[in-house]
Design a protein around this motif. Structure first.
Motif, PDB file in Angstrom:
ATOM      1  N   PHE A 106      23.923 -29.209   5.849  1.00 31.76           N
ATOM      2  CA  PHE A 106      23.719 -28.672   4.501  1.00 31.76           C
ATOM      3  C   PHE A 106      22.956 -29.659   3.623  1.00 31.76           C
ATOM      4  N   LEU A 107      23.345 -30.938   3.653  1.00 31.51           N
ATOM      5  CA  LEU A 107      22.670 -31.940   2.833  1.00 31.51           C
ATOM      6  C   LEU A 107      21.219 -32.123   3.246  1.00 31.51           C
ATOM      7  N   ALA A 108      20.953 -32.096   4.549  1.00 35.24           N
ATOM      8  CA  ALA A 108      19.583 -32.270   5.021  1.00 35.24           C
ATOM      9  C   ALA A 108      18.689 -31.151   4.500  1.00 35.24           C
ATOM     10  N   VAL A 109      19.191 -29.924   4.518  1.00 36.00           N
ATOM     11  CA  VAL A 109      18.401 -28.793   4.020  1.00 36.00           C
ATOM     12  C   VAL A 109      18.260 -28.875   2.498  1.00 36.00           C
ATOM     13  N   ALA A 110      19.345 -29.227   1.795  1.00 36.90           N
ATOM     14  CA  ALA A 110      19.300 -29.302   0.335  1.00 36.90           C
ATOM     15  C   ALA A 110      18.345 -30.389  -0.127  1.00 36.90           C
ATOM     16  N   GLU A 111      18.285 -31.504   0.591  1.00 35.22           N
ATOM     17  CA  GLU A 111      17.446 -32.623   0.176  1.00 35.22           C
ATOM     18  C   GLU A 111      15.977 -32.391   0.514  1.00 35.22           C
ATOM     19  N   ARG A 112      15.697 -31.624   1.565  1.00 33.33           N
ATOM     20  CA  ARG A 112      14.302 -31.428   2.001  1.00 33.33           C
ATOM     21  C   ARG A 112      13.728 -30.076   1.608  1.00 33.33           C
ATOM     22  N   GLY A 113      14.569 -29.134   1.249  1.00 32.72           N
ATOM     23  CA  GLY A 113      14.096 -27.868   0.709  1.00 32.72           C
ATOM     24  C   GLY A 113      13.602 -26.867   1.727  1.00 32.72           C
ATOM     25  N   ASN A 114      13.688 -27.178   3.018  1.00 29.21           N
ATOM     26  CA  ASN A 114      13.277 -26.212   4.031  1.00 29.21           C
ATOM     27  C   ASN A 114      13.921 -26.575   5.361  1.00 29.21           C
TER      28      ASN A 114
ATOM     29  N   ASP B  96      29.373 -18.892   5.716  1.00 33.11           N
ATOM     30  CA  ASP B  96      30.442 -17.940   6.044  1.00 33.11           C
ATOM     31  C   ASP B  96      31.811 -18.574   5.801  1.00 33.11           C
ATOM     32  N   HIS B  97      31.923 -19.867   6.127  1.00 34.12           N
ATOM     33  CA  HIS B  97      33.193 -20.560   5.912  1.00 34.12           C
ATOM     34  C   HIS B  97      33.496 -20.677   4.409  1.00 34.12           C
ATOM     35  N   ILE B  98      32.466 -20.949   3.614  1.00 37.81           N
ATOM     36  CA  ILE B  98      32.645 -21.049   2.158  1.00 37.81           C
ATOM     37  C   ILE B  98      32.905 -19.683   1.553  1.00 37.81           C
ATOM     38  N   GLY B  99      32.240 -18.687   2.098  1.00 40.18           N
ATOM     39  CA  GLY B  99      32.407 -17.326   1.581  1.00 40.18           C
ATOM     40  C   GLY B  99      31.450 -16.983   0.470  1.00 40.18           C
ATOM     41  N   ALA B 100      30.368 -17.753   0.341  1.00 40.44           N
ATOM     42  CA  ALA B 100      29.386 -17.501  -0.715  1.00 40.44           C
ATOM     43  C   ALA B 100      28.081 -18.180  -0.323  1.00 40.44           C
ATOM     44  N   PRO B 101      26.939 -17.662  -0.787  1.00 43.70           N
ATOM     45  CA  PRO B 101      25.653 -18.297  -0.473  1.00 43.70           C
ATOM     46  C   PRO B 101      25.502 -19.634  -1.185  1.00 43.70           C
ATOM     47  N   LEU B 102      24.792 -20.556  -0.543  1.00 43.62           N
ATOM     48  CA  LEU B 102      24.561 -21.876  -1.105  1.00 43.62           C
ATOM     49  C   LEU B 102      23.133 -22.044  -1.605  1.00 43.62           C
ATOM     50  N   PHE B 103      22.233 -21.177  -1.199  1.00 44.16           N
ATOM     51  CA  PHE B 103      20.830 -21.233  -1.618  1.00 44.16           C
ATOM     52  C   PHE B 103      20.445 -19.903  -2.240  1.00 44.16           C
ATOM     53  N   GLU B 104      19.544 -19.958  -3.189  1.00 45.01           N
ATOM     54  CA  GLU B 104      19.142 -18.756  -3.919  1.00 45.01           C
ATOM     55  C   GLU B 104      18.149 -17.922  -3.148  1.00 45.01           C
ATOM     56  N   SER B 105      17.448 -18.495  -2.184  1.00 46.04           N
ATOM     57  CA  SER B 105      16.449 -17.740  -1.434  1.00 46.04           C
ATOM     58  C   SER B 105      16.453 -18.180   0.015  1.00 46.04           C
ATOM     59  N   GLY B 106      15.797 -17.404   0.863  1.00 47.06           N
ATOM     60  CA  GLY B 106      15.719 -17.724   2.282  1.00 47.06           C
ATOM     61  C   GLY B 106      14.906 -18.976   2.550  1.00 47.06           C
ATOM     62  N   ARG B 107      14.069 -19.405   1.597  1.00 47.46           N
ATOM     63  CA  ARG B 107      13.258 -20.610   1.792  1.00 47.46           C
ATOM     64  C   ARG B 107      14.061 -21.889   1.599  1.00 47.46           C
ATOM     65  N   LYS B 108      15.261 -21.800   1.113  1.00 41.65           N
ATOM     66  CA  LYS B 108      16.185 -22.929   0.958  1.00 41.65           C
ATOM     67  C   LYS B 108      15.667 -23.991  -0.014  1.00 41.65           C
TER      68      LYS B 108
ATOM     69  N   ALA C  52      25.079 -26.437  -5.700  1.00 47.95           N
ATOM     70  CA  ALA C  52      24.864 -27.722  -6.371  1.00 47.95           C
ATOM     71  C   ALA C  52      26.168 -28.501  -6.486  1.00 47.95           C
ATOM     72  N   LEU C  53      27.270 -27.787  -6.784  1.00 46.95           N
ATOM     73  CA  LEU C  53      28.565 -28.458  -6.874  1.00 46.95           C
ATOM     74  C   LEU C  53      29.010 -28.995  -5.510  1.00 46.95           C
ATOM     75  N   ILE C  54      28.797 -28.176  -4.473  1.00 38.15           N
ATOM     76  CA  ILE C  54      29.199 -28.587  -3.128  1.00 38.15           C
ATOM     77  C   ILE C  54      28.343 -29.763  -2.657  1.00 38.15           C
ATOM     78  N   ARG C  55      27.085 -29.808  -3.081  1.00 40.16           N
ATOM     79  CA  ARG C  55      26.223 -30.916  -2.672  1.00 40.16           C
ATOM     80  C   ARG C  55      26.781 -32.258  -3.150  1.00 40.16           C
ATOM     81  N   VAL C  56      27.320 -32.281  -4.367  1.00 42.56           N
ATOM     82  CA  VAL C  56      27.902 -33.520  -4.898  1.00 42.56           C
ATOM     83  C   VAL C  56      29.073 -33.965  -4.038  1.00 42.56           C
ATOM     84  N   GLU C  57      29.974 -33.029  -3.723  1.00 42.29           N
ATOM     85  CA  GLU C  57      31.147 -33.364  -2.912  1.00 42.29           C
ATOM     86  C   GLU C  57      30.741 -33.735  -1.488  1.00 42.29           C
ATOM     87  N   ALA C  58      29.769 -33.011  -0.939  1.00 43.09           N
ATOM     88  CA  ALA C  58      29.321 -33.283   0.430  1.00 43.09           C
ATOM     89  C   ALA C  58      28.685 -34.662   0.530  1.00 43.09           C
TER      90      ALA C  58
END
Length: 292
Positions: A5-13, A37-49, A57-63
């Motif tokens: 998750f962090l790798a995708v959030a930091e690189r954007g794709n 699926d484990h969280i039960g909610a989407p983490l990105f606003e679009s398919g492009r990540k 954003a909140l989960i990114r801080v904790e992760a």
């Protein structure tokens, strides 16, 4: 999952994240979906990540906090296993601490800068008690075999009279006997107990000064307060103002052992220091055998 998750959030794709993680984009996409699926909610606003949801954003801080803690824990474990970190408690008799240990500790500290050392000096009896009570990890002293501990001989050295370099005793020393010390102020120390010659006992019993600390005792001898009896290695060869006069009886010797628990009960840092001490003692022995 957190790393993915962090790798995708930091690189954007997915492509760059997959390259960073050493996986295929499809594998990263599948793991990211499992995480959502484990969280039960989407983490990105679009398919492009490229944009996180508010929850993302909140989960990114904790992760980020959790992954950093995990990485530091793994690094600490690896450092301990490679003796890069740790804490070792060492006790040595004052004369050994004074002569052998400075060079050993200097080299060890350079090779293992992350290892903390607690070094103390004590007499052999006290060091044995510290070992049995597990208050120290390594003891350097004159000690008998101790059950549950390994014992390695570091060196053995002869006894001699230590006096000021200009003392009258230094003249024709080979012709001297115990009687020649009878009229000279004698400074007793703990190692004198190792001399069992009955002709020496009156000299020891008549000592008016007894000093436990080697450095303090040598200072008194250097000042001409009296003479003492020490093993040869207790006095550095370059000790200013002092002379070492060996006894005729070469059977009177001191033995210094490195005593520590068996390897299975030692940390890697303790094992590394024990090896460094043995290597330092071997170097000391080799230099002693070199012709002057």
């Amino acid at each position: 999952m957190l790393r993915c998750f962090l790798a995708v959030a930091e690189r954007g794709n997915l492509t760059d994240a997959a390259r960073h993680l050493g996986r295929t984009p499809s594998a990263v996409s599948m793991m990211l979906k499992q995480f959502e699926d484990h969280i039960g909610a989407p983490l990105f606003e679009s398919g492009r990540k490229s944009h996180l949801t508010r929850l993302g954003a909140l989960i990114r801080v904790e992760a980020s906090r959790e992954v950093a803690h995990f990485q530091s824990t793994v690094a600490a474990i690896e450092g301990l296993s490679r003796a890069e970190t740790g804490f070792v408690r060492l006790a040595a008799t004052p004369s050994v601490a004074h002569t052998l240990m400075p060079a050993v500790i200097q080299r060890f500290a350079q090779a293992h800068p992350g290892v903390r050392l607690d070094i103390r000096d004590a007499d052999s009896t006290t060091i044995g008690q510290h070992l049995m009570a597990r208050r120290i990890d390594i003891g350097l002293a004159t000690l008998p075999p101790v059950p549950g501990f390994e014992r390695h001989l570091l060196f053995s050295d002869r006894f001699g009279v230590v006096c000021a370099r200009d003392h009258p005793l230094t003249r024709d020393w080979q012709d001297k006997t115990w009687d020649d010390l009878a009229s000279i102020p004698f400074i007793a120390n703990g190692l004198c107990r190792m001399i069992e010659d009955p002709d020496f006992q009156p000299i020891l019993n008549g000592a008016r000064i007894s000093v436990a600390n080697t450095a303090s005792m040598l200072a008194l001898v250097r000042a001409g307060t009296g003479v003492t009896l020490l093993p040869e290695r207790a006095v550095r060869a370059d000790e200013p103002g002092l002379a070492f006069l060996p006894l005729r009886d070469t059977r009177i010797r001191r033995t210094i052992w490195a005593v520590h628990p068996e390897p299975r009960d030692m940390t890697p840092a303790t094992q590394a220091l024990a090896r460094a001490i043995r290597a330092g003692a071997a170097t000391l022995e080799e230099s002693a055998l070199q012709p002057n």
